[in-house]
Design a protein around this motif. Structure first.
Motif, mmCIF file in Angstrom:
data_model
loop_
_atom_site.group_PDB
_atom_site.id
_atom_site.type_symbol
_atom_site.label_atom_id
_atom_site.label_comp_id
_atom_site.label_asym_id
_atom_site.label_seq_id
_atom_site.Cartn_x
_atom_site.Cartn_y
_atom_site.Cartn_z
ATOM 1 N N GLU A 125 0.838 -1.207 0.000
ATOM 2 C CA GLU A 125 0.000 0.000 0.000
ATOM 3 C C GLU A 125 0.872 1.257 0.000
ATOM 4 O O GLU A 125 0.593 2.216 -0.712
ATOM 5 N N ARG A 171 4.079 10.283 -7.008
ATOM 6 C CA ARG A 171 5.071 10.620 -8.035
ATOM 7 C C ARG A 171 4.390 10.938 -9.361
ATOM 8 O O ARG A 171 4.773 11.876 -10.062
ATOM 9 N N LYS A 172 3.371 10.161 -9.728
ATOM 10 C CA LYS A 172 2.638 10.425 -10.969
ATOM 11 C C LYS A 172 1.973 11.786 -10.928
ATOM 12 O O LYS A 172 1.997 12.534 -11.904
ATOM 13 N N ARG A 176 4.505 14.476 -11.415
ATOM 14 C CA ARG A 176 4.940 14.586 -12.814
ATOM 15 C C ARG A 176 3.898 15.308 -13.652
ATOM 16 O O ARG A 176 4.231 16.108 -14.517
ATOM 17 N N ALA A 221 3.929 1.550 -1.176
ATOM 18 C CA ALA A 221 4.566 1.662 -2.494
ATOM 19 C C ALA A 221 3.574 2.188 -3.522
ATOM 20 O O ALA A 221 3.916 3.035 -4.362
ATOM 21 N N TYR A 222 2.334 1.696 -3.462
ATOM 22 C CA TYR A 222 1.298 2.158 -4.395
ATOM 23 C C TYR A 222 1.042 3.656 -4.223
ATOM 24 O O TYR A 222 1.000 4.407 -5.184
ATOM 25 N N ARG A 223 0.875 4.085 -2.968
ATOM 26 C CA ARG A 223 0.608 5.509 -2.723
ATOM 27 C C ARG A 223 1.783 6.391 -3.109
ATOM 28 O O ARG A 223 1.604 7.482 -3.634
ATOM 29 N N ALA A 224 2.990 5.921 -2.861
ATOM 30 C CA ALA A 224 4.175 6.691 -3.253
ATOM 31 C C ALA A 224 4.227 6.853 -4.770
ATOM 32 O O ALA A 224 4.534 7.941 -5.282
ATOM 33 N N GLU A 225 3.914 5.804 -5.501
ATOM 34 C CA GLU A 225 3.912 5.878 -6.965
ATOM 35 C C GLU A 225 2.830 6.831 -7.468
ATOM 36 O O GLU A 225 3.048 7.594 -8.402
ATOM 37 N N GLU A 226 1.665 6.791 -6.841
ATOM 38 C CA GLU A 226 0.588 7.708 -7.232
ATOM 39 C C GLU A 226 0.997 9.153 -6.986
ATOM 40 O O GLU A 226 0.696 10.040 -7.789
#
Length: 69
Positions: free
Chosen positions: A13, A22-23, A26, A15-20
């Motif tokens: 969870e 980052r998106k 960007r 890792a998923y939130r961190a990626e979101e």
């Protein structure tokens, strides 16, 4: 065993939130870059745009007595 599964789920969870995040970062950066590019391109053109004039006109409103009949 149960605690290992919970730890894995929490890590997934996070890792998923961190990626979101980052998106999202960007996309904000890209939007700003596009805005700057549009501004620079518009500044380079030699097109003269006349100043906008405000139209002043008498607005005709419906007469309440005529529409009630």
């Amino acid at each position: 065993m149960h605690s290992d599964l919970m730890l894995d789920a929490v890590r997934a969870e996070a890792a998923y939130r961190a990626e979101e995040l980052r998106k999202a970062g960007r996309s904000v950066w890209a939007a700003r870059a596009r805005r700057v590019v549009r501004h620079v391109r518009a500044a380079r053109t030699d097109v003269e745009v006349p100043a906008q004039e405000r139209r002043e006109g008498a607005r005709e409103t419906a007469d309440a007595a005529k529409t009630a009949r």
